[in-house]
Scaffold this active site. Sequence first.
Site, PDB file in Angstrom:
ATOM      1  N   THR A  53     -29.443 -34.565  34.791  1.00 12.62           N
ATOM      2  CA  THR A  53     -29.219 -35.795  34.015  1.00 12.62           C
ATOM      3  C   THR A  53     -27.808 -35.876  33.438  1.00 12.62           C
ATOM      4  O   THR A  53     -27.383 -36.952  33.025  1.00 12.62           O
ATOM      5  CB  THR A  53     -30.234 -35.888  32.857  1.00 12.62           C
TER       6      THR A  53
ATOM      7  N   CYS B 191     -12.550 -27.373  36.416  1.00 10.06           N
ATOM      8  CA  CYS B 191     -12.020 -28.537  37.141  1.00 10.06           C
ATOM      9  C   CYS B 191     -10.494 -28.511  37.277  1.00 10.06           C
ATOM     10  O   CYS B 191      -9.952 -28.832  38.337  1.00 10.06           O
ATOM     11  CB  CYS B 191     -12.477 -29.825  36.467  1.00 10.06           C
TER      12      CYS B 191
ATOM     13  N   LYS C 151      -9.531 -20.416  30.588  1.00  9.23           N
ATOM     14  CA  LYS C 151     -10.020 -20.484  31.970  1.00  9.23           C
ATOM     15  C   LYS C 151      -8.878 -20.692  32.954  1.00  9.23           C
ATOM     16  O   LYS C 151      -8.818 -20.053  34.005  1.00  9.23           O
ATOM     17  CB  LYS C 151     -11.035 -21.640  32.113  1.00  9.23           C
TER      18      LYS C 151
ATOM     19  N   ARG D  81      -6.202 -33.784  26.235  1.00  9.27           N
ATOM     20  CA  ARG D  81      -7.131 -34.835  26.656  1.00  9.27           C
ATOM     21  C   ARG D  81      -6.411 -36.174  26.524  1.00  9.27           C
ATOM     22  O   ARG D  81      -5.799 -36.446  25.493  1.00  9.27           O
ATOM     23  CB  ARG D  81      -8.362 -34.825  25.754  1.00  9.27           C
TER      24      ARG D  81
ATOM     25  N   HIS E  38      -7.576 -35.202  36.543  1.00  5.03           N
ATOM     26  CA  HIS E  38      -6.754 -34.359  35.674  1.00  5.03           C
ATOM     27  C   HIS E  38      -5.371 -34.243  36.304  1.00  5.03           C
ATOM     28  O   HIS E  38      -5.240 -33.869  37.469  1.00  5.03           O
ATOM     29  CB  HIS E  38      -7.361 -32.962  35.551  1.00  5.03           C
TER      30      HIS E  38
END
Lengths: 366, 366, 366, 366
Positions: free
Chosen positions: A14, A147, A203, A233, A240
């Site tokens: 979901t 990502c 990361k 952001r 990105h």
Amino acid sequence: MIDYRLKVGILGATGAVGQKLVARLAHHPWLEVTTLAASHRSAGRAYGDVVHWLDAAPLPAEIAALPVVAAEPPLACDLVISALDTGAAREIEPAFAAAGYPVFSNASAHRMRPDVPLLVPEVNADHLRLVERQPYGAGFIVTNPNCSTVGLVLALKPLADAFGLEAVQVTTMQATSGAGYPGVSSLDILGNVIPHIAGEEAKLESEPRKILGALAGDCITDDPVTISAQANRVPVLDGHLLSVSVRLSRPAGVDDVRAAFAEFVSPLADLGLPSAPARPLALLAPPEVPQPRRHAALGDGMVVHVGCVRPCPVLGVRFVALVHNTIRGAAGAAILNAELAIRHGLVAPRAAAPEREEVSLAAFAW
Amino acid sequence: MIDYRLKVGILGATGAVGQKLVARLAHHPWLEVTTLAASHRSAGRAYGDVVHWLDAAPLPAEIAALPVVAAEPPLACDLVISALDTGAAREIEPAFAAAGYPVFSNASAHRMRPDVPLLVPEVNADHLRLVERQPYGAGFIVTNPNCSTVGLVLALKPLADAFGLEAVQVTTMQATSGAGYPGVSSLDILGNVIPHIAGEEAKLESEPRKILGALAGDCITDDPVTISAQANRVPVLDGHLLSVSVRLSRPAGVDDVRAAFAEFVSPLADLGLPSAPARPLALLAPPEVPQPRRHAALGDGMVVHVGCVRPCPVLGVRFVALVHNTIRGAAGAAILNAELAIRHGLVAPRAAAPEREEVSLAAFAW
Amino acid sequence: MIDYRLKVGILGATGAVGQKLVARLAHHPWLEVTTLAASHRSAGRAYGDVVHWLDAAPLPAEIAALPVVAAEPPLACDLVISALDTGAAREIEPAFAAAGYPVFSNASAHRMRPDVPLLVPEVNADHLRLVERQPYGAGFIVTNPNCSTVGLVLALKPLADAFGLEAVQVTTMQATSGAGYPGVSSLDILGNVIPHIAGEEAKLESEPRKILGALAGDCITDDPVTISAQANRVPVLDGHLLSVSVRLSRPAGVDDVRAAFAEFVSPLADLGLPSAPARPLALLAPPEVPQPRRHAALGDGMVVHVGCVRPCPVLGVRFVALVHNTIRGAAGAAILNAELAIRHGLVAPRAAAPEREEVSLAAFAW
Amino acid sequence: MIDYRLKVGILGATGAVGQKLVARLAHHPWLEVTTLAASHRSAGRAYGDVVHWLDAAPLPAEIAALPVVAAEPPLACDLVISALDTGAAREIEPAFAAAGYPVFSNASAHRMRPDVPLLVPEVNADHLRLVERQPYGAGFIVTNPNCSTVGLVLALKPLADAFGLEAVQVTTMQATSGAGYPGVSSLDILGNVIPHIAGEEAKLESEPRKILGALAGDCITDDPVTISAQANRVPVLDGHLLSVSVRLSRPAGVDDVRAAFAEFVSPLADLGLPSAPARPLALLAPPEVPQPRRHAALGDGMVVHVGCVRPCPVLGVRFVALVHNTIRGAAGAAILNAELAIRHGLVAPRAAAPEREEVSLAAFAW
């Protein structure tokens, strides 16, 4: 040739990435979504009733009608693709692997485990062999990276091969879809930039070293490249953008770097993976591109666009890279990993299945 | 004490920066806008009829009624502040200086001339003395830097003083107001990032070296710091955000850098310049700030906000800086330069004027 | 069946709508772009060198190489599609018609002429016959309406047919692409709404009356509906959203209106026009849709989406309609008009051409 | 004259409106925030530790240090201002009134109760007398309307007085801050419009009838005006824009309506309420204003801006109104209500208090 379709269960179906998996698997030649798993809260209700569907293209009616089940084995599928939160993934993914399921995960929980492949198939397909070390029998866990990492690593790969990497400085400008749904509040991001994304920089500084690392025996030795990442952001929906500076091991001019980008072709070309673009990198020439709104979704969202290659007075060379964060950086990445594993014969129908021609693991340069 | 108001002519008064000058000088204690100059196309018409007024606060009626004049000397004012385009500034600004006017310019045309101060008063007020070398008699040209440069240099100054600078890597995320009006088309920037701003990177890589340079005799020796800049346009109205990494000459930890930021006070405090904040740098503690929409206008737009100080694996230390591009980076910068020159007695009423107490140039550490 | 391709010249080919025409005709089965006309300023240069290409999909190389020519007859094509500014269209379009060219225009210059069809093929295809009254011989002018008008009229058509219209109140929220390129400045529209679009309200209040009007003999009698329009610009890229309230001539409940929307099928279905959707209206059920970013481009941008049907305490019934302004509201509209005229045999190759089967004007319900 | 400060408790202090109350009361001459109440989850922790502070201006340190308490009487304050959710307000607000506290509420829970004033002081100050009917002794509940209603009613008031109202059609374009924090997800609203806000249309259609209603005895007779409202969410931070069409009872031209707007002065002028602007309506002349980003915060956010007055072919006259939704439409509205009640002697310090001069309820035109 794969002449049948494997049954896929989606864990975390979901959420934003879960939805993207549903959307992208709607017409997949090898895979068929049969099972949608989410939290106990949603279990038992029809998927269409519990999901806040985000895609423009409408949710297919037959998927909307599927009942949501709890994310626990057993499930009526041959493999699972996981879009779980990290916390949930920590225990649920090993449970599925232990129950014999191949797990293709977008979660970060197990990415850095020494026996778990952190896979970008065009970069380190051989790392897939790590699954043999896992303690799960027929089941296993394969992960895709963060990502932004996917975009960075695909852009760095031809430079690593041609010139070697010493140091990388990357500043990201990341789309809000990277935070899931509801994710970033409009009150925080409209007309604004937030110079912080929790956990993201760590990361980006560690994952590429594992991905670019060398597999020797059944161990990966991290690539020694030093990476510094600053994450921001921005009010962009998808895509990105990365400002990258690199110090190479061997001298290279801007033209050498452009050539390395331009000549990079997928080493997977012969495998016929449905989601693998022939050229996973696209080099754009004009000075003001790539741009997330205009280019992220080109190449079905699976192509990383690079451009703005120019000298860097501090590190040597710099450029810009763009990755579609929910496709190449998440849902598409997990699916591509599944395709690679299927092609190598690592995923079998759980019941009796037709005979399959397959590329053996041994044959594939291992 | 300055007990009278000098008459200001604004060159390029209808553009975005020209308007900001008009707005900020509406209640200035030392300066009074008497003359609005623009292109021949607008000359002769009332300012209120030709300007597309951008500020939320309405254009004062008495300013709206002023007739626009052509940007040619003589003008009925004691000094001019220039918001001209670079092309126009190239000839018009020297013409005014030659006609005896002090010119405070936001244009880039003359910034790198060896005899023109490129001034950020809290950083290199002593460079103002360069005007003595100019060939114009009573007139002279003083410039302020590029909007991003101001933010970068103010953040670097305490680090330069405390530790020395070797190399700087900066990625900017710049507001659309930096491109003037109409400037950036909404079709280009809504939900997008443009990884290119013409000419911006070169300015960011060269201007700080002059500003941080040492004045010896009547020459400036550039600071030897190496700078690499990557410029991006983001869908933000006001406020340029900079991701900065620095290699310092002498080892410094994150706490040392934070302390250097926190302790930086304006060396101009004693001069009582109306636009000079007591603390031109504000160090913010939370991890997700500064943010352009929330913080750029604090401190009347004249304070550069820094935050996110953390180690950089490649260069040593990194942080984020935020500058209000049309105030501290343009209109406010030019006004502050004018205030400094006035305080040093370099600007006289062109007709008979009252006696003035002034800080002599000699006294001010020259 | 049309088994050959007609040569198209695009007037105003470098503008935003001109580009959209180029993009949409790249793979058209009946039409082939051979000629790109623009202002004298651009004439003589390659299209790719003068256009600021806005689409995400790259400009095809063979189109980029075409030389731009001045917008004057004769041109090497069989018909022209005009994306000219109103001012330019006023004289240029009649000049082409007089020179024998069919002109399909998106400009407003000639829309209200009594002898010029203002065409939305699913609504008033019979109006095409007006071209017979035009004084141009083989040439003629056909226009499509304002971008918002197309959306409004398509939504009103089934209601007009089923219940009759007395009064319509419409408030638009229009995308910035409606203003062309560079069009709306980011400084005006980021995080803002502009409650005014020059000339827009008058078009929305008059054009639907002509389109919905009855053709008797060779004259159109305007529909007597009274329309009030309030136009707003919003920070959206593509898709005009319309809040509509309607007073119907005959009583109708919300369910009646929904049924009228749901059952509306294209009266053109038998003609096989390449750009005509089978269902030009899509009724969406959830309360929070249609939304411009999510739905405007569905149905290849040619489908108007309606939703939010509910009672209006003042006029009777209200609903929301969404139209892709540069496709169904501009480029796609002009192309669809051309397709209709071609299907009716009104457009011939200017040199010798193969025999064509065609639906005669007479046969088509006239 | 009020020469002391009353102690205020804020219910729902951590939400978006609660924060706005905190910010606006930081320097209030009559009111001092002493108590911050929120859910049990936050109770016991310092306000600064639990609030996600949204304002640009930093949270004052002394407020940040206040402990959050549960929203239950008794609290150490003389009055409470409620920014609770509707659900929570339903029981908590009467509990405070029953415990003797004056409650000034922004919640919708009790707005339509016959004995609860729904107050816009410049419109219906006399309705305050309804509190005498309430069953709470010294305590009572006063409410302010929905954020859009405030803007609509203030714009309609001079028209109601001068011409009478028959029907109103309003389409809103509402800022995301109206949905609180985190409220609207960036994935839903970036570059988009959502044509639905749950419950909003019903409030806009009913509340103005009560506010404009006549108080006879201790009952309000609703104004008979019929209102139709269509609500949309747009990507704007602050400021709800309303497209309004009106059918008046007595004929009025556009100039009459403009004059009615321009001449409207606050009937509260003599009361000296700190938050009441002398002119609560500002009529703007240019065709493209008011605009939310540019004008919502003018007049300290308490002034409703109107403009674009023009004939409406359907209802007679139309215009645009703009209200700052979190100030005049929420926090500022509740504070102004409290000021009115204080001025009328309805709020007493709960312990011994100095003598106060006050305007008696009787004296104030009741």
